[in-house]
Design a protein around this motif. Structure first.
Motif, PDB file in Angstrom:
ATOM      1  N   ALA A 174      23.691  45.374  29.617  1.00 30.25           N
ATOM      2  CA  ALA A 174      22.116  45.651  30.025  1.00 30.25           C
ATOM      3  C   ALA A 174      21.418  44.372  29.763  1.00 30.25           C
ATOM      4  O   ALA A 174      20.322  44.562  30.428  1.00 30.25           O
ATOM      5  CB  ALA A 174      21.903  46.933  29.126  1.00 30.25           C
ATOM      6  N   ARG A 175      22.076  43.545  29.395  1.00 31.30           N
ATOM      7  CA  ARG A 175      21.223  41.942  29.215  1.00 31.30           C
ATOM      8  C   ARG A 175      21.185  41.359  30.466  1.00 31.30           C
ATOM      9  O   ARG A 175      20.678  40.195  30.534  1.00 31.30           O
ATOM     10  CB  ARG A 175      21.910  41.206  28.124  1.00 31.30           C
ATOM     11  N   ALA A 176      21.762  41.839  31.615  1.00 32.96           N
ATOM     12  CA  ALA A 176      21.960  41.125  32.783  1.00 32.96           C
ATOM     13  C   ALA A 176      20.602  40.657  33.567  1.00 32.96           C
ATOM     14  O   ALA A 176      20.653  39.501  34.202  1.00 32.96           O
ATOM     15  CB  ALA A 176      22.972  42.140  33.681  1.00 32.96           C
ATOM     16  N   PRO A 177      19.656  41.660  33.197  1.00 32.77           N
ATOM     17  CA  PRO A 177      18.432  41.008  34.064  1.00 32.77           C
ATOM     18  C   PRO A 177      17.810  39.624  33.487  1.00 32.77           C
ATOM     19  O   PRO A 177      17.007  38.959  34.067  1.00 32.77           O
ATOM     20  CB  PRO A 177      17.448  42.207  33.741  1.00 32.77           C
ATOM     21  N   MET A 178      18.278  39.429  32.077  1.00 37.15           N
ATOM     22  CA  MET A 178      17.836  38.110  31.404  1.00 37.15           C
ATOM     23  C   MET A 178      18.493  36.895  32.409  1.00 37.15           C
ATOM     24  O   MET A 178      18.009  35.610  32.301  1.00 37.15           O
ATOM     25  CB  MET A 178      18.137  37.802  29.959  1.00 37.15           C
ATOM     26  N   TYR A 179      19.722  37.042  32.699  1.00 38.47           N
ATOM     27  CA  TYR A 179      20.539  35.807  33.264  1.00 38.47           C
ATOM     28  C   TYR A 179      19.681  34.927  34.272  1.00 38.47           C
ATOM     29  O   TYR A 179      19.498  33.815  34.369  1.00 38.47           O
ATOM     30  CB  TYR A 179      21.667  36.589  33.901  1.00 38.47           C
ATOM     31  N   ARG A 180      18.999  35.650  35.257  1.00 42.28           N
ATOM     32  CA  ARG A 180      18.126  34.960  36.265  1.00 42.28           C
ATOM     33  C   ARG A 180      16.771  35.108  35.856  1.00 42.28           C
ATOM     34  O   ARG A 180      15.614  34.245  36.128  1.00 42.28           O
ATOM     35  CB  ARG A 180      18.233  35.397  37.478  1.00 42.28           C
ATOM     36  N   GLY A 181      16.267  36.251  35.096  1.00 41.41           N
ATOM     37  CA  GLY A 181      14.876  36.504  34.572  1.00 41.41           C
ATOM     38  C   GLY A 181      14.494  35.799  33.325  1.00 41.41           C
ATOM     39  O   GLY A 181      13.389  35.856  33.230  1.00 41.41           O
ATOM     40  N   TRP A 182      15.319  34.993  33.015  1.00 34.13           N
ATOM     41  CA  TRP A 182      14.975  34.268  31.648  1.00 34.13           C
ATOM     42  C   TRP A 182      15.811  32.862  31.702  1.00 34.13           C
ATOM     43  O   TRP A 182      14.965  31.598  31.933  1.00 34.13           O
ATOM     44  CB  TRP A 182      15.186  34.940  30.534  1.00 34.13           C
ATOM     45  N   TYR A 183      17.009  33.068  31.746  1.00 34.32           N
ATOM     46  CA  TYR A 183      17.761  31.609  31.497  1.00 34.32           C
ATOM     47  C   TYR A 183      17.800  30.987  32.644  1.00 34.32           C
ATOM     48  O   TYR A 183      17.851  29.566  32.753  1.00 34.32           O
ATOM     49  CB  TYR A 183      19.363  32.027  31.143  1.00 34.32           C
ATOM     50  N   GLY A 184      18.160  31.643  33.955  1.00 38.79           N
ATOM     51  CA  GLY A 184      18.639  30.949  35.192  1.00 38.79           C
ATOM     52  C   GLY A 184      20.048  30.129  34.880  1.00 38.79           C
ATOM     53  O   GLY A 184      20.195  29.005  35.299  1.00 38.79           O
ATOM     54  N   ILE A 185      20.692  30.929  34.521  1.00 37.71           N
ATOM     55  CA  ILE A 185      22.072  30.472  33.681  1.00 37.71           C
ATOM     56  C   ILE A 185      23.205  30.748  34.750  1.00 37.71           C
ATOM     57  O   ILE A 185      23.104  31.571  35.428  1.00 37.71           O
ATOM     58  CB  ILE A 185      22.338  31.421  32.296  1.00 37.71           C
ATOM     59  N   THR A 186      24.064  29.456  34.784  1.00 32.01           N
ATOM     60  CA  THR A 186      25.210  29.747  35.506  1.00 32.01           C
ATOM     61  C   THR A 186      26.482  29.240  34.537  1.00 32.01           C
ATOM     62  O   THR A 186      26.433  28.818  33.508  1.00 32.01           O
ATOM     63  CB  THR A 186      25.276  28.499  36.610  1.00 32.01           C
ATOM     64  N   ALA A 187      27.847  29.308  35.268  1.00 31.31           N
ATOM     65  CA  ALA A 187      28.907  28.876  34.475  1.00 31.31           C
ATOM     66  C   ALA A 187      29.041  27.733  34.089  1.00 31.31           C
ATOM     67  O   ALA A 187      29.856  27.291  32.988  1.00 31.31           O
ATOM     68  CB  ALA A 187      30.126  29.441  35.395  1.00 31.31           C
ATOM     69  N   SER A 188      28.302  26.738  34.660  1.00 27.70           N
ATOM     70  CA  SER A 188      28.299  25.295  34.344  1.00 27.70           C
ATOM     71  C   SER A 188      27.522  24.895  33.297  1.00 27.70           C
ATOM     72  O   SER A 188      27.705  23.733  32.718  1.00 27.70           O
ATOM     73  CB  SER A 188      28.033  24.557  35.692  1.00 27.70           C
ATOM     74  N   ASP A 189      26.714  25.907  32.762  1.00 26.50           N
ATOM     75  CA  ASP A 189      25.923  25.676  31.568  1.00 26.50           C
ATOM     76  C   ASP A 189      26.452  25.448  30.475  1.00 26.50           C
ATOM     77  O   ASP A 189      27.457  26.090  30.018  1.00 26.50           O
ATOM     78  CB  ASP A 189      24.689  26.555  31.604  1.00 26.50           C
ATOM     79  N   ARG A 190      25.738  24.648  29.578  1.00 35.66           N
ATOM     80  CA  ARG A 190      26.243  24.406  28.090  1.00 35.66           C
ATOM     81  C   ARG A 190      24.882  24.673  27.186  1.00 35.66           C
ATOM     82  O   ARG A 190      23.747  24.157  27.296  1.00 35.66           O
ATOM     83  CB  ARG A 190      26.725  22.924  27.807  1.00 35.66           C
ATOM     84  N   LEU A 191      24.921  26.261  26.622  1.00 31.57           N
ATOM     85  CA  LEU A 191      23.524  26.483  25.885  1.00 31.57           C
ATOM     86  C   LEU A 191      23.887  26.394  24.336  1.00 31.57           C
ATOM     87  O   LEU A 191      24.778  26.808  23.703  1.00 31.57           O
ATOM     88  CB  LEU A 191      23.646  28.061  26.134  1.00 31.57           C
TER      89      LEU A 191
END
Length: 502
Positions: A174-191
């Motif tokens: 259910a956290r999926a809306p955050m992926y683009r709606g907050w982080y803009g995260i991709t598999a190449s990211d290091r968080l």
């Protein structure tokens, strides 16, 4: 659906890719866990816990400090069909005992360093047992259902008594809306996340979400001085950095930061408390990077945010994430009628939101009371502007009564924080005499030697109606905060009056 399986396998990551790095003060890796090693060890822990005779759904109290054992036990318990209860390493024995008793945990796992509760007849596993769990032959993920319990997190209630928030296996997906709606995260990211493992902000934004996207999670283990962070961000090659606003403020104050700093960083993420517009602007000017804010709570995680695709409006946490059902309801009564545009009301989440908690543990009446019809009342007040951005107006239970007027402390704080003299500010109403409370501002100045109280009061007079203005000002070195960085309003009255002759 099993939450641990979703986080560790849904992105179909290369099993040799780094999933978790624990880094030291110089940014170098102290521990490196590939997706393959991490998944296998989590399944080993799951199998080892199953061998202990626990039943599906049994709670497991985690008394583990800031080490990789924390996520291994947390996700291992969920993988095995059990319900971990993460707790802060800072809890005292009585505090841990209260959570143990309330949760009814069947097992306590500790690292030999954290304070222990009175366990009585409850099973207790120590450091040697943890190592044995990790050496168990890996099993498989428990076949739990989406609405089965996954984890139980304790948060302070309005009465100050911690209460359990029970989340379902569906909570991570259910956290999926955050992926683009907050982080803009991709598999190449290091968080890189600055928080402790036990905090829901870290468990979600620092672990669940990077792994669900096949990215690398970086967690720091070492001294917490703010001047260390610029080097840690740079040396760890973090592309995303998550922290609370107060840490960003301290980094700017004590660290050496320029647009040339930490070249791999794309942008910063912040949550846990409101991001003042002045801090946002200073971070942008000093670093040349964006800073995206999110608003959430333990009962649902984040649901309002800015993002690479949602431009920042300084002072606003942003817009509802795509797919979230968010509303602002009129205050008073039981109506589900939405507030008018620009009108402050009660921030609410629809009961069908998949990220919403299952309920407050053992508190059915309190769970039911948190709803108004089909809407879960967050306890926060907000308004929505003509562009769809939400503006936080504080906790409903934080409202101050100023001579019959209701005043939100956040409104006063925003006005005062706009004065360049002010580093931080918190506002509350303190009793002056029987039946009379005065709005009082606690101010951390940027430069105590040049701070001009009359100038700040004059600034307030130009920004706020007379009844909203502080009637008393107190200058302090710092604001009292919880371990997660939130201002402890109830502790503000403990400060003594500032004497300008000192």
């Amino acid at each position: 659906m099993n939450l641990a399986r979703y986080c560790l396998t849904s992105a179909a990551a290369d099993m040799a890719k780094t999933a978790l790095e624990v880094v030291g003060p110089d940014g170098s890796a102290l521990e490196t866990w590939s997706y393959g090693k991490l998944t296998a060890t989590v399944l080993s822990v799951a199998a080892g816990l199953q061998d202990r005779g626990l039943r599906t759904g049994d709670r497991i109290l985690l008394r583990i400090g800031h080490s990789s054992d924390f996520p291994l036990l947390f996700f291992g318990a969920i993988a095995g069909g059990f319900v971990p209860v993460p707790t802060s390493a800072q809890l005292t024995p009585p505090e841990a005992s209260a959570i143990l008793a309330d949760s009814g945990a069947a097992l306590v796992v500790h690292d030999g360093k954290t304070a222990l509760p009175e366990v009585g007849a409850v099973q207790l596993l120590g450091p040697d047992d943890i190592e044995a769990l990790k050496r168990t032959a890996p099993g498989s993920f428990a076949e739990t259902q989406r609405d089965d319990p996954a984890f139980l997190i304790y948060t302070s209630g309005t009465s100050g008594t911690p209460k359990g928030v029970l989340h379902a296996q569906r909570a991570a997906a259910a956290r999926a809306p955050m992926y683009r709606g907050w982080y803009g995260i991709t598999a190449s990211d290091r968080l890189l996340h600055a928080g402790a493992f036990n905090w829901t902000y870290t468990l979600g934004a620092g672990l669940m979400d990077p792994w669900a996207n096949g990215a690398t999670s970086i967690v720091y283990d070492g001294p917490r001085e703010p001047d260390l962070w610029p080097n840690i961000i740079e040396a760890s090659r973090a592309s995303l950095f998550a922290a609370v606003p107060s840490l960003y403020r301290r980094i700017l104050k004590y660290g050496e930061v320029t647009p040339a700093s930490f070249p791999a960083l794309r942008h910063g993420l912040t949550a846990g408390e409101g991001l003042p517009a002045t801090l946002y602007h200073e971070w942008r000017e000093r670093t040349g990077r964006e800073l995206y804010e999110a608003l959430g709570m333990s009962e649902i995680s984040t649901y309002l945010s800015s993002a690479p695709e949602v431009p920042v409006k300084p002072g606003s946490p942003g817009k509802p994430q795509a797919g979230r059902r968010v509303a602002i309801l009129r205050e008073g009564g039981d109506s589900e009628e939405p507030a008018s545009a620009g009108e402050a009301g009660l921030l609410a989440i629809h009961r069908d939101e998949p990220g919403l908690m299952l309920g407050y543990w053992g508190r059915r009446e309190e769970t039911e009371a948190a709803f108004r019809g089909d809407w879960f009342l967050t306890g926060d007040r907000a308004r929505c502007d003509e562009d769809g951005y939400y503006w936080y107006e504080g906790r409903a239970d934080d409202l101050m009564n100023a001579f019959g007027y209701r005043v939100a402390p956040e409104e006063v704080e925003r006005a005062l924080a706009a004065d360049p003299q002010v580093q931080e500010v918190a506002v509350t109403a303190l009793p002056a005499r029987s039946g009379v409370s005065l709005i009082t501002a606690f101010v951390v100045p940027r430069d105590p030697e040049t701070f001009d109280l009359d100038r700040l009061a004059s600034h307030a007079a130009g920004q706020l109606a007379e009844y909203k203005r502080p009637k008393d000002y107190r200058v302090v070195d710092q604001l009292p905060r919880t371990p997660s960085g939130k201002v402890r309003r109830k502790a503000l009255g403990e400060f003594r009056k500032f004497d300008q002759s000192e």
